[in-house]
Design a protein around this motif. Structure first.
Motif, short mmCIF file in Angstrom:
data_model
loop_
_atom_site.label_atom_id
_atom_site.label_comp_id
_atom_site.label_asym_id
_atom_site.label_seq_id
_atom_site.Cartn_x
_atom_site.Cartn_y
_atom_site.Cartn_z
N TYR A 1 -4.03 17.02 -14.47
CA TYR A 1 -3.88 15.70 -13.85
C TYR A 1 -3.56 15.84 -12.38
O TYR A 1 -3.04 16.87 -11.93
CB TYR A 1 -2.81 14.86 -14.56
N GLU A 2 -3.91 14.84 -11.64
CA GLU A 2 -3.62 14.73 -10.20
C GLU A 2 -3.09 13.33 -9.94
O GLU A 2 -3.53 12.37 -10.56
CB GLU A 2 -4.90 14.87 -9.36
N ASN A 3 -2.21 13.21 -8.98
CA ASN A 3 -1.62 11.91 -8.61
C ASN A 3 -2.22 11.41 -7.31
O ASN A 3 -2.44 12.18 -6.38
CB ASN A 3 -0.11 12.05 -8.48
N PHE A 4 -2.47 10.09 -7.25
CA PHE A 4 -2.97 9.42 -6.06
C PHE A 4 -2.21 8.12 -5.86
O PHE A 4 -1.74 7.52 -6.81
CB PHE A 4 -4.47 9.11 -6.21
N PHE A 5 -2.13 7.68 -4.60
CA PHE A 5 -1.49 6.41 -4.29
C PHE A 5 -2.50 5.31 -4.03
O PHE A 5 -2.14 4.14 -3.95
CB PHE A 5 -0.56 6.56 -3.08
N ASP A 6 -3.77 5.67 -3.91
CA ASP A 6 -4.82 4.71 -3.62
C ASP A 6 -5.89 4.80 -4.70
O ASP A 6 -6.39 5.90 -4.98
CB ASP A 6 -5.41 5.01 -2.23
N LYS B 1 0.84 -1.19 0.00
CA LYS B 1 0.00 0.00 0.00
C LYS B 1 0.88 1.25 0.00
O LYS B 1 1.86 1.33 0.73
CB LYS B 1 -0.91 -0.01 1.22
N GLY B 2 0.52 2.20 -0.84
CA GLY B 2 1.28 3.45 -0.92
C GLY B 2 2.32 3.46 -2.02
O GLY B 2 2.94 4.47 -2.26
N THR B 3 2.53 2.32 -2.71
CA THR B 3 3.52 2.29 -3.78
C THR B 3 2.86 2.31 -5.16
O THR B 3 3.55 2.26 -6.15
CB THR B 3 4.43 1.05 -3.67
N HIS B 4 1.55 2.36 -5.20
CA HIS B 4 0.85 2.44 -6.47
C HIS B 4 0.82 3.89 -6.94
O HIS B 4 0.99 4.81 -6.15
CB HIS B 4 -0.58 1.92 -6.33
N ASN B 5 0.57 4.06 -8.20
CA ASN B 5 0.53 5.40 -8.77
C ASN B 5 -0.69 5.49 -9.69
O ASN B 5 -0.77 4.76 -10.67
CB ASN B 5 1.80 5.66 -9.57
N ASN C 1 -3.54 8.29 -11.65
CA ASN C 1 -3.77 9.67 -12.06
C ASN C 1 -5.21 9.87 -12.49
O ASN C 1 -5.76 9.06 -13.23
CB ASN C 1 -2.87 10.05 -13.24
N VAL C 2 -5.79 10.96 -12.04
CA VAL C 2 -7.04 11.47 -12.57
C VAL C 2 -6.62 12.55 -13.55
O VAL C 2 -5.75 13.36 -13.24
CB VAL C 2 -7.93 12.04 -11.45
N TYR C 3 -7.22 12.56 -14.72
CA TYR C 3 -6.78 13.50 -15.75
C TYR C 3 -7.96 14.04 -16.53
O TYR C 3 -9.04 13.45 -16.56
CB TYR C 3 -5.79 12.81 -16.69
N ILE C 4 -7.72 15.18 -17.16
CA ILE C 4 -8.72 15.78 -18.04
C ILE C 4 -8.07 16.04 -19.39
O ILE C 4 -6.98 16.62 -19.46
CB ILE C 4 -9.29 17.10 -17.47
N LEU C 5 -8.75 15.59 -20.44
CA LEU C 5 -8.33 15.83 -21.81
C LEU C 5 -9.30 16.79 -22.46
O LEU C 5 -10.46 16.89 -22.05
CB LEU C 5 -8.33 14.53 -22.62
N THR D 1 -6.34 6.50 -14.48
CA THR D 1 -5.44 5.47 -15.00
C THR D 1 -4.31 5.21 -14.02
O THR D 1 -4.03 6.04 -13.15
CB THR D 1 -4.86 5.89 -16.37
N ASN D 2 -3.66 4.07 -14.19
CA ASN D 2 -2.47 3.79 -13.39
C ASN D 2 -1.19 4.02 -14.19
O ASN D 2 -0.09 3.82 -13.70
CB ASN D 2 -2.50 2.38 -12.80
N ASN D 3 -1.33 4.44 -15.45
CA ASN D 3 -0.16 4.75 -16.28
C ASN D 3 -0.55 5.85 -17.27
O ASN D 3 -1.04 5.58 -18.36
CB ASN D 3 0.32 3.50 -17.02
N LEU D 4 -0.35 7.08 -16.87
CA LEU D 4 -0.82 8.22 -17.65
C LEU D 4 -0.15 8.30 -19.03
O LEU D 4 -0.82 8.57 -20.03
CB LEU D 4 -0.61 9.52 -16.87
#
Length: 101
Positions: free
Chosen positions: A59-64, A4-8, A10-14, A27-30
């Motif tokens: 875009y925003e980054n999250f670990f969960d 937990k905490g090592t995932h990556n 992203n919420v993004y807007i196109l 996504t987990n791979n932007l």
């Protein structure tokens, strides 16, 4: 399995080139996801392909993943004006960020 905490995530807007359409995703791979948005399979009738939403503007980054999905839903539920404010607070000039990822 990652701890937990090592995932990556992203919420993004196109948007499209004219910046008239907004698409929100998670996504987990932007970088890979941007590639697939820009290179849809032939005859694929996705929203982003139909409206030519290929340009990353937020875009925003999250670990969960649960936090990322919650944020995605929150953004999707906003009015256009509130989405524009969210984007402008992050990217005031609405520059296309694809090459920065």
């Amino acid at each position: 399995m990652k701890t937990k905490g090592t995932h990556n995530y992203n919420v993004y807007i196109l948007t499209n080139k004219a910046k008239t359409v907004l698409y929100t995703g998670v996504t987990n791979n932007l970088k890979d996801r941007l590639y697939f948005h820009n290179n849809p399979l032939p005859f694929l009738k996705t929203f982003t392909a139909k409206y030519k939403c290929f340009y990353l503007i937020y875009y925003e980054n999250f670990f969960d993943i649960e936090d990322a999905i919650k944020r995605e839903k929150q953004i999707k539920g906003k009015s256009r004006a509130k989405k524009e404010k969210t984007i402008s607070d992050f990217n005031p000039e609405w520059k296309f960020l694809n090459d920065t990822i």
